[in-house]
Design an enzyme around this catalytic site. Sequence first.
Site, PDB file in Angstrom:
ATOM      1  CG  HIS A 215      -2.101  -0.845   1.082  1.00 53.52           C
ATOM      2  ND1 HIS A 215      -2.954  -0.721   0.011  1.00 53.52           N
ATOM      3  CD2 HIS A 215      -2.598  -1.833   1.842  1.00 53.52           C
ATOM      4  CE1 HIS A 215      -3.917  -1.605   0.133  1.00 53.52           C
ATOM      5  NE2 HIS A 215      -3.726  -2.302   1.230  1.00 53.52           N
TER       6      HIS A 215
ATOM      7  NE  ARG B 202      -1.380 -11.904  -9.331  1.00 48.51           N
ATOM      8  CZ  ARG B 202      -0.534 -11.166 -10.071  1.00 48.51           C
ATOM      9  NH1 ARG B 202      -0.643  -9.856 -10.081  1.00 48.51           N
ATOM     10  NH2 ARG B 202       0.419 -11.746 -10.772  1.00 48.51           N
TER      11      ARG B 202
ATOM     12  NE  ARG C  40      -5.305 -15.307 -10.601  1.00 56.28           N
ATOM     13  CZ  ARG C  40      -4.007 -15.169 -10.371  1.00 56.28           C
ATOM     14  NH1 ARG C  40      -3.146 -15.391 -11.350  1.00 56.28           N
ATOM     15  NH2 ARG C  40      -3.554 -14.808  -9.201  1.00 56.28           N
TER      16      ARG C  40
ATOM     17  CD  GLU D 141      -1.229 -19.876 -13.721  1.00 54.28           C
ATOM     18  OE1 GLU D 141      -0.398 -19.044 -13.344  1.00 54.28           O
ATOM     19  OE2 GLU D 141      -2.384 -19.942 -13.269  1.00 54.28           O
TER      20      GLU D 141
ATOM     21  CG  ASN E 173       4.652 -14.229 -12.864  1.00 54.30           C
ATOM     22  OD1 ASN E 173       5.311 -13.750 -13.776  1.00 54.30           O
ATOM     23  ND2 ASN E 173       3.755 -13.533 -12.208  1.00 54.30           N
ATOM     24  CG  ASP E 174       2.508 -20.018 -11.187  1.00 50.80           C
ATOM     25  OD1 ASP E 174       3.314 -20.356 -10.299  1.00 50.80           O
ATOM     26  OD2 ASP E 174       1.460 -19.395 -10.948  1.00 50.80           O
TER      27      ASP E 174
ATOM     28  NE  ARG F 216       5.358 -17.006  -8.537  1.00 48.58           N
ATOM     29  CZ  ARG F 216       4.162 -16.647  -9.019  1.00 48.58           C
ATOM     30  NH1 ARG F 216       3.454 -17.494  -9.754  1.00 48.58           N
ATOM     31  NH2 ARG F 216       3.673 -15.471  -8.798  1.00 48.58           N
TER      32      ARG F 216
ATOM     33  CB  CYS G  70      -1.725 -11.593 -17.089  1.00 45.90           C
ATOM     34  SG  CYS G  70      -2.097 -13.274 -16.578  1.00 45.90           S
TER      35      CYS G  70
HETATM   36  C1  PEP Z   1       1.609 -16.024 -13.438  1.00 48.87           C
HETATM   37  O1  PEP Z   1       1.763 -17.115 -12.895  1.00 48.87           O
HETATM   38  O2  PEP Z   1       2.336 -15.612 -14.364  1.00 48.87           O
HETATM   39  C2  PEP Z   1       0.527 -15.123 -12.989  1.00 48.87           C
HETATM   40  C3  PEP Z   1       0.250 -13.993 -13.621  1.00 48.87           C
HETATM   41  O3  PEP Z   1      -0.154 -15.482 -11.881  1.00 48.87           O
HETATM   42  P1  PEP Z   1       0.391 -15.282 -10.376  1.00 48.87           P
HETATM   43  O4  PEP Z   1       1.671 -14.507 -10.457  1.00 48.87           O
HETATM   44  O5  PEP Z   1      -0.701 -14.577  -9.671  1.00 48.87           O
HETATM   45  O6  PEP Z   1       0.577 -16.696  -9.933  1.00 48.87           O
HETATM   46 MG    MG Z   2       0.191 -17.956 -11.650  1.00 48.90          MG
END
Ligand code: PEP
Ligand code: MG
Length: 594
Positions: free
Chosen positions: A198, A305, A341, A438, A461-462, A472, A509
């Site tokens: 924040h 999210r 999501r 993902e 990311n995943d 990660r 994303c």
């Molecule tokens: C991802 O996994 O790339 C993603 C956008 O979801 P999160 O980072 O919320 O797992």
């Molecule tokens: Mg993810």
Amino acid sequence: MNPDASHSNAEEIVIRGVAASPGIAIGKALVLKKDGIVVEEKNVDDPAAELERLRKAIERSAHELEKIYGTAREKIGEDKAKIFEAQLLILADPVFFDGVKHKISRNKKNAEFVVSTEFSKQIEQLRRSDNEIFKQRATEIEDAKNRILRNLAEAKLKSRVEGTPIIVTSELTPADAVLLSRSAVLGYVSDFGGARSHASILSRSLGIPAVVGLKEATKHVTDGANLILDGYRGTVVINPSESTLKKFTERKAWCEQLDNELMSEAAEPALTTDGRRVSVEANIELLEELPLMQSHGADGVGLFRTEPLIIDSESIPDETEQTEVFRKAVEGAAPNPVVFRTFDIGGDKVFIGEHSEQNPFLGWRGIRMMLDRPDLMREQLRAILRASASGKCRIMYPMVATADEVIRANELLDEAKKSLDAEGVRYDKEIEVGVMIEIPSAALMSKEISRHVSFLSIGTNDLTQYLLAVDRTNELVANLFEEFHPAVLRTIKFIIDSGHDAGIRVAMCGEMAGNPLATVMLLGLGLDEFSAVSSTLPVLKKIIRGTNYKSARKFARQLLKMESADEVKKALVEYLRTRFERIYHTTISEENLD
Ligand code: PEP
Ligand code: MG
């Protein structure tokens, strides 16, 4: 800045953290000490008097917060100021304070001790999570704790500072960010915190450069030391030499000019020089981020999210509460759409109920958990559907591994629609559904999955973590987490082609979508929608507008043939350096490419 004689001989030190709010500040440090409150355990003879002291301290704390809330509303608007309302709610939580009061009366202990131990238990629990939202909540509770303790000690709040300092502190609270902005502060530097906290969001809204998560800034910086804060790259230079100072003074002028230019063009469409239009959207977790998304020219919210709605396992918000939040999001993003999501519970995020898994990233997470708890899924889908009557939105399922999961989720969606029909509740009958890709199995099956949805969204990311078998969140293997690994690039290409073969749009994303280094490549691979944190969107748009789609496709084909991430990155750095020199210098630097 005129370097202070007492500091001019000190050694130059560069420390790196998280770029939390863009901008460059050059000035003198003011170290804000926060560890002054020492709590002792004492026995008291008169618990009633202790309860009265506590009541007064809570009252004064609430009064302070009301003031901060007022200032925040004035400076940054009602929506973004809302987080102070959340803090006021902590002070008004009857269940929690009944427990505290009970302990003071029963154990005959001083209020400071009981408040400190009870708050600290909650804070510790939240901090143990790797989740940014939980950590954020811990900061809020810690702020409330310190505020009450200070008021119990009847100490005054430090809310004004002299001169034009750069504030250096262990943890910047949202209240600090707002209160100190009333003085002429140049920037914020802190040991803890992340880009999505924040306090960071507020710093961005207030236009104050900030670097957080520096770990040991307060250890290295002394009061009055000369400092340079680079809120683009996330670095802080302590005791800069004359030549560093000169370099950054020039860089500051450059960056400000580029920033103004980028913001003035932010609303322009992301159209390549040869006419390909892509969509550039925002990733959002909190309603307060919506105005920022609008001012940075987002074409919508590509990822909302929903996990932040869950504060703890006992308080999953019901359908009405969720509908309220989703409706506000849809209205705040209008006329552009919002992709909601469904809960991605588990992994590095929130957990519900009794929970212990050896390997949560490979466990009960995302759509798996929601299909096992159809009550929660139906409730959430109904909430999104109800919000869809107020504006354009879409639904997206996370952590899908097989087409079968999508089919089952869609069946629950049909049930949710039928139940709303039966109740005569309005919703968008054409609402689109998409899937996050993902997990490697979903990537390989993306053609089949595409038959059941209207869009795919790549979660790098995943996807990177599962493809490369690199956790990660594990710092020991952070150097192996590589989005530019050829295996990741080829998988992205496969997913985009599969979606397009099935006639649907493909978005991204994951963090990679917001990395300016990757933009030309993703464009060339055929990506239709980029979704990333709002602050980066004007840069992405600038690159897209200055790129020829046909050339990008050719370049992407070359990149796909490369055998290592280093080779890919070298080619992309070269591209950015030669075509978008100013963006290269402001957002990318060789030292933070690894
Ligand atoms: C991802 O996994 O790339 C993603 C956008 O979801 P999160 O980072 O919320 O797992
Ligand atoms: Mg993810």
